[in-house]
Structure formats: structure tokens, C-alpha cells
Design an enzyme around this catalytic site. Structure first.
Site, PDB file in Angstrom:
ATOM      1  N   HIS A 185       0.719  -1.147   0.000  1.00  0.00           N
ATOM      2  CA  HIS A 185      -0.178   0.107  -0.094  1.00  0.00           C
ATOM      3  C   HIS A 185       1.048   1.257  -0.008  1.00  0.00           C
ATOM      4  CE1 HIS A 185      -2.952   3.007   1.362  1.00  0.00           C
ATOM      5  NE2 HIS A 185      -3.960   2.274   0.977  1.00  0.00           N
ATOM      6  N   GLU A 240       0.816   3.856   1.644  1.00  0.00           N
ATOM      7  CA  GLU A 240       1.207   4.208   2.908  1.00  0.00           C
ATOM      8  C   GLU A 240       2.377   3.320   3.589  1.00  0.00           C
ATOM      9  OE1 GLU A 240      -2.511   4.044   4.513  1.00  0.00           O
ATOM     10  OE2 GLU A 240      -3.317   5.603   3.393  1.00  0.00           O
ATOM     11  N   GLY A 282     -11.063   2.484   1.425  1.00  0.00           N
ATOM     12  CA  GLY A 282     -10.558   2.678   2.775  1.00  0.00           C
ATOM     13  C   GLY A 282     -11.853   3.405   3.761  1.00  0.00           C
ATOM     14  N   GLY A 283     -11.784   4.849   3.695  1.00  0.00           N
ATOM     15  CA  GLY A 283     -12.555   5.470   4.636  1.00  0.00           C
ATOM     16  C   GLY A 283     -14.068   4.883   4.614  1.00  0.00           C
TER      17      GLY A 283
END
Length: 246
Positions: free
Chosen positions: A94, A96, A230-231
């Protein structure tokens, strides 16, 4: 025909009570459909989520795995351990992880191999930054990420790839369906160079501010086979709507 796949990446969110409420509500709202679904909670909650998913078809995944099988590596979690906890999927690379942990393509290649050896299906993430896109380097960057991580992999059948433009992750920005399709088509072309047969069945996911309002249009694209969310995956109603759209 490739079966749609939608994966929830909770990132570093959730606590026991929140997790139980979220999964219970999501399962209640989830409609029977074509898509496979995977939840990837923080690793400390894998056991809890495995129990909550026990009587459902929703699968369990992890957000990362070690490139080492076992030993004196404090804080690392091996692919074998994830498999032992009930995982069948694992996210690798990922943005991040690349940004905050300086994960290289060579390291990701080792993680991919370790995941497959443990019986997990890895989801390799690739994507360019805003600066790289504006410089006209998006395809060059993504191609280098693919070849750097996959060049030594021998099994492309048990693999998925998620295209996550870094500039669209958690920013509210989203690639247009046409932009996303163009990059997914490019990724499939690169995969044909590695293994023409596997490339046709390989599932390519889009990630980057996927919401109920844009999911259907993204999933209608020829080479987009699902999403890494994600969110929106932290909202039971929103995530159930995205899965239903696939």
C-alpha cells in the site's frame, strides 16, 4: 468472466466495540450478489473479526505481512501467522507502507512470495503521486512498480492488483472512470507481457475515495473488477452499497 472483488482496508481504525457493531451492521445490510468481499482490519483484531465472520461468506484479510517466515523480528507478523488466524488475503505494498516505511519493490517481491507460500492471495498496490501524473510519468511509475515487485513471481493466478493513485487516497479526489480505466487497461497490458493467460483472469481493483456515489460508474469500466476501499469501509451502509454495486 472475472468475479468482482471488493476489499475493505480499515487501516489503523477500530476498537472491539466499534468493530462488532460495524461488522454486525454490515452483514445485516449486505445483499446477496456477484461480488466476493474481504475485510482487512488491524492485525490485533483479526481473531475478533474472524469470529464475527464465521457464519458468513465474507473473507478475512490482513493489511500487511512480513517478508520473513519466523525468527527474532520484533513487531513482525508472518504470512503463516495470518493464515493461522483465518486470513486468506493480504494487502502488500500500500502507498502508505511505501511512504512511511520506505518499502522497496524488492521487499514487496519477497512479501508476495511469502504470502503465496503461506496460501494467502496477495493484493499488490501500485499508483503514482500527483507530481508524477502531472509530469506525464504515471504509466512509467506504475510499470516500474509492477515489474519490480512481480518479476520473480511464478504464480500470477493467485494474485490481485489494486491501482491506487496516491493523489486520490483519503483526499476526496477520485480518478475519473475514464482515467481509472485507462490505467487499468495499461496494467493488464503489462501483465500480458509477464503471463498472457493469467492476465485475462487477473482481477484489477481501483482504490482512491471510492464511495456509493461513484462505485457503479467505476465498476462499469471494462478492466475494473472491484475496489480496495478505505474510509467508506468504516461505514456499514456505505460499504454494503459499494459491494452491492460491484
Amino acid at each position: 468472466m472475472r468475479q468482482p472483488l471488493v476489499i475493505a482496508n480499515w487501516k489503523m481504525h477500530g476498537k472491539s466495540a466499534f468493530n462488532e457493531a460495524l461488522v454486525t451492521d454490515f452483514l445485516a445490510k449486505l445483499m446477496a450478489g456477484r461480488a466476493e468481499c474481504v475485510l482487512c482490519p488491524p492485525s490485533v483484531y483479526l481473531g475478533q473479526i474472524a469470529g464475527l465472520l464465521d457464519s458468513s461468506d465474507v473473507m478475512l484479510g490482513a493489511q500487511d505481512c512480513s517478508h520473513i517466515d519466523e525468527g527474532a523480528y520484533t513487531g513482525e507478523v508472518s504470512a503463516e501467522m495470518l493464515r493461522d488466524c483465518g486470513c486468506t488475503w493480504v494487502i502488500v505494498g500500500h502507498s502508505e507502507r511505501r511512504q512511511y516505511h520506505q518499502e522497496s519493490d524488492a521487499l514487496l517481491a519477497a512479501k508476495l512470495a511469502m504470502a503465496q507460500r503461506a496460501g494467502l492471495t496477495p493484493v499488490l498496490c501500485v499508483g503514482e503521486t500527483q507530481e508524477q501524473r502531472e509530469a506525464g510519468e504515471a504509466e512509467q511509475v506504475v510499470r516500474a512498480q509492477l515489474l519490480g515487485a512481480l518479476d520473480d513471481l511464478s504464480d500470477y493466478r493467485h494474485l490481485a492488483i489494486a491501482y491506487e493513485p496516491v493523489w486520490a487516497i483519503g483526499t476526496g479526489l477520485t480518478a475519473s472512470p475514464e482515467q481509472a480505466q485507462a490505467m487499468h487497461e495499461f496494467i493488464r497490458d503489462v501483465m500480458r507481457e509477464l503471463d498472457a493467460r493469467s492476465a485475462e483472469s487477473l482481477r484489477l481493483l481501483y482504490g482512491g475515495s471510492v464511495k456509493p456515489g461513484n462505485a457503479s460508474e467505476l465498476f462499469a469500466q471494462a478492466d475494473i473488477d472491484g475496489a480496495l476501499v478505505g474510509g467508506a469501509s468504516l461505514d456499514a451502509e456505505a460499504f454494503a452499497a459499494i459491494v452491492s454495486a460491484a
